[in-house]
Design a protein around this motif. Structure first.
Motif, PDB file in Angstrom:
ATOM      1  N   VAL A  31       0.879  -1.174   0.000  1.00 20.63           N
ATOM      2  CA  VAL A  31       0.000   0.000   0.000  1.00 20.63           C
ATOM      3  C   VAL A  31       0.916   1.223   0.000  1.00 20.63           C
ATOM      4  N   ILE A  32       0.874   1.969  -1.073  1.00 16.03           N
ATOM      5  CA  ILE A  32       1.777   3.102  -1.257  1.00 16.03           C
ATOM      6  C   ILE A  32       1.153   4.383  -0.704  1.00 16.03           C
ATOM      7  N   ASP A  33       1.925   5.113   0.063  1.00 10.65           N
ATOM      8  CA  ASP A  33       1.510   6.400   0.612  1.00 10.65           C
ATOM      9  C   ASP A  33       1.867   7.475  -0.415  1.00 10.65           C
ATOM     10  N   VAL A  34       0.849   8.077  -1.010  1.00  7.80           N
ATOM     11  CA  VAL A  34       1.067   9.064  -2.073  1.00  7.80           C
ATOM     12  C   VAL A  34       1.886  10.249  -1.566  1.00  7.80           C
ATOM     13  N   ASP A  35       1.641  10.687  -0.348  1.00  9.25           N
ATOM     14  CA  ASP A  35       2.390  11.831   0.184  1.00  9.25           C
ATOM     15  C   ASP A  35       3.883  11.527   0.260  1.00  9.25           C
ATOM     16  N   LYS A  36       4.224  10.302   0.668  1.00  8.04           N
ATOM     17  CA  LYS A  36       5.640   9.921   0.717  1.00  8.04           C
ATOM     18  C   LYS A  36       6.188   9.748  -0.694  1.00  8.04           C
ATOM     19  N   LEU A  37       5.387   9.199  -1.584  1.00 13.12           N
ATOM     20  CA  LEU A  37       5.804   8.977  -2.961  1.00 13.12           C
ATOM     21  C   LEU A  37       6.069  10.289  -3.688  1.00 13.12           C
ATOM     22  N   LYS A  38       5.294  11.305  -3.365  1.00 16.37           N
ATOM     23  CA  LYS A  38       5.378  12.583  -4.074  1.00 16.37           C
ATOM     24  C   LYS A  38       6.149  13.661  -3.311  1.00 16.37           C
ATOM     25  N   SER A  39       6.810  13.292  -2.218  1.00 17.06           N
ATOM     26  CA  SER A  39       7.588  14.277  -1.465  1.00 17.06           C
ATOM     27  C   SER A  39       8.792  14.718  -2.295  1.00 17.06           C
ATOM     28  N   GLU A  40       9.332  15.885  -1.989  1.00  8.20           N
ATOM     29  CA  GLU A  40      10.484  16.408  -2.732  1.00  8.20           C
ATOM     30  C   GLU A  40      11.686  15.459  -2.641  1.00  8.20           C
ATOM     31  N   ALA A  41      11.942  14.923  -1.461  1.00 12.41           N
ATOM     32  CA  ALA A  41      13.074  14.011  -1.291  1.00 12.41           C
ATOM     33  C   ALA A  41      12.873  12.743  -2.111  1.00 12.41           C
ATOM     34  N   ALA A  42      11.670  12.206  -2.091  1.00 15.99           N
ATOM     35  CA  ALA A  42      11.381  10.989  -2.852  1.00 15.99           C
ATOM     36  C   ALA A  42      11.471  11.259  -4.352  1.00 15.99           C
ATOM     37  N   LYS A  43      11.007  12.405  -4.771  1.00 19.76           N
ATOM     38  CA  LYS A  43      11.085  12.753  -6.194  1.00 19.76           C
ATOM     39  C   LYS A  43      12.532  12.783  -6.679  1.00 19.76           C
ATOM     40  N   ARG A  44      13.425  13.336  -5.858  1.00 15.36           N
ATOM     41  CA  ARG A  44      14.841  13.383  -6.229  1.00 15.36           C
ATOM     42  C   ARG A  44      15.403  11.965  -6.381  1.00 15.36           C
ATOM     43  N   ARG A  45      15.082  11.097  -5.417  1.00 22.82           N
ATOM     44  CA  ARG A  45      15.584   9.724  -5.465  1.00 22.82           C
ATOM     45  C   ARG A  45      15.011   8.980  -6.669  1.00 22.82           C
ATOM     46  N   TRP A  46      13.716   9.155  -6.926  1.00 25.07           N
ATOM     47  CA  TRP A  46      13.096   8.474  -8.056  1.00 25.07           C
ATOM     48  C   TRP A  46      13.609   9.014  -9.385  1.00 25.07           C
ATOM     49  N   ARG A  47      13.832  10.299  -9.457  1.00 23.43           N
ATOM     50  CA  ARG A  47      14.346  10.895 -10.690  1.00 23.43           C
ATOM     51  C   ARG A  47      15.696  10.280 -11.049  1.00 23.43           C
ATOM     52  N   SER A  48      16.555  10.161 -10.059  1.00 23.17           N
ATOM     53  CA  SER A  48      17.861   9.556 -10.256  1.00 23.17           C
ATOM     54  C   SER A  48      17.725   8.082 -10.655  1.00 23.17           C
TER      55      SER A  48
END
Length: 154
Positions: A31-48
């Protein structure tokens, strides 16, 4: 055959899974937490993470619907838009961890039916509950992207 079977070789799936597990070892994927998935820190990690597969996965950053709760089917309330690589990484991890087994009418944790050395009386009711809890939507995984944190920003 679905698009990801044609475009992502088995070795790419293994590479995606291994890199995902190294990059996001503690991310909850059932179950994915959208707020954690879309946080700025998570976005940086996912982008990389996504950029690692830019030349390995066709349309790696193409927007794809990801189910937030892997036991439920695709619906407006249970999806979010992520890049294709993110979708693939999450769904491959879910498959490897047996989290999508409910869509096949199977219990992902066969030991859950045992308590204190006694096996519960398991009848068709358990299978019915399994099917109720897991919408059989497995054929709808046709165009999507990956998992855990935020999708890479454009």
């Amino acid at each position: 055959k679905q698009w990801y079977q044609r475009r992502v070789a088995i070795t790419a799936g293994e590479e995606l899974y291994q890199n995902y597990m190294v990059t996001f070892p503690r991310v909850k994927i059932d179950v994915i937490d959208v707020d954690k998935l879309k946080s700025e820190a998570a976005k940086r990690r996912w982008r990389s993470f996504c950029r690692m597969f830019e030349y390995h996965v066709e349309d790696y950053n193409f927007g794809t619907l990801l189910r937030l709760d892997c036991k439920d089917g695709y619906s407006e309330a249970n999806t979010t838009l992520v890049p294709r690589v993110q979708f693939l990484a999450i769904e491959v991890a879910r498959n490897r961890q047996g989290l999508n087994m409910c869509h096949l009418g199977k219990d992902p944790n066969p030991n859950s039916k045992k308590e204190a050395g006694q096996e519960e009386a398991v009848s068709g009711a358990t299978e019915d509950n399994n099917q109720d809890n897991c919408a059989a939507e497995n054929g709808k995984v046709e165009e999507s992207g990956a998992r855990d944190s935020e999708p890479p920003a454009s």
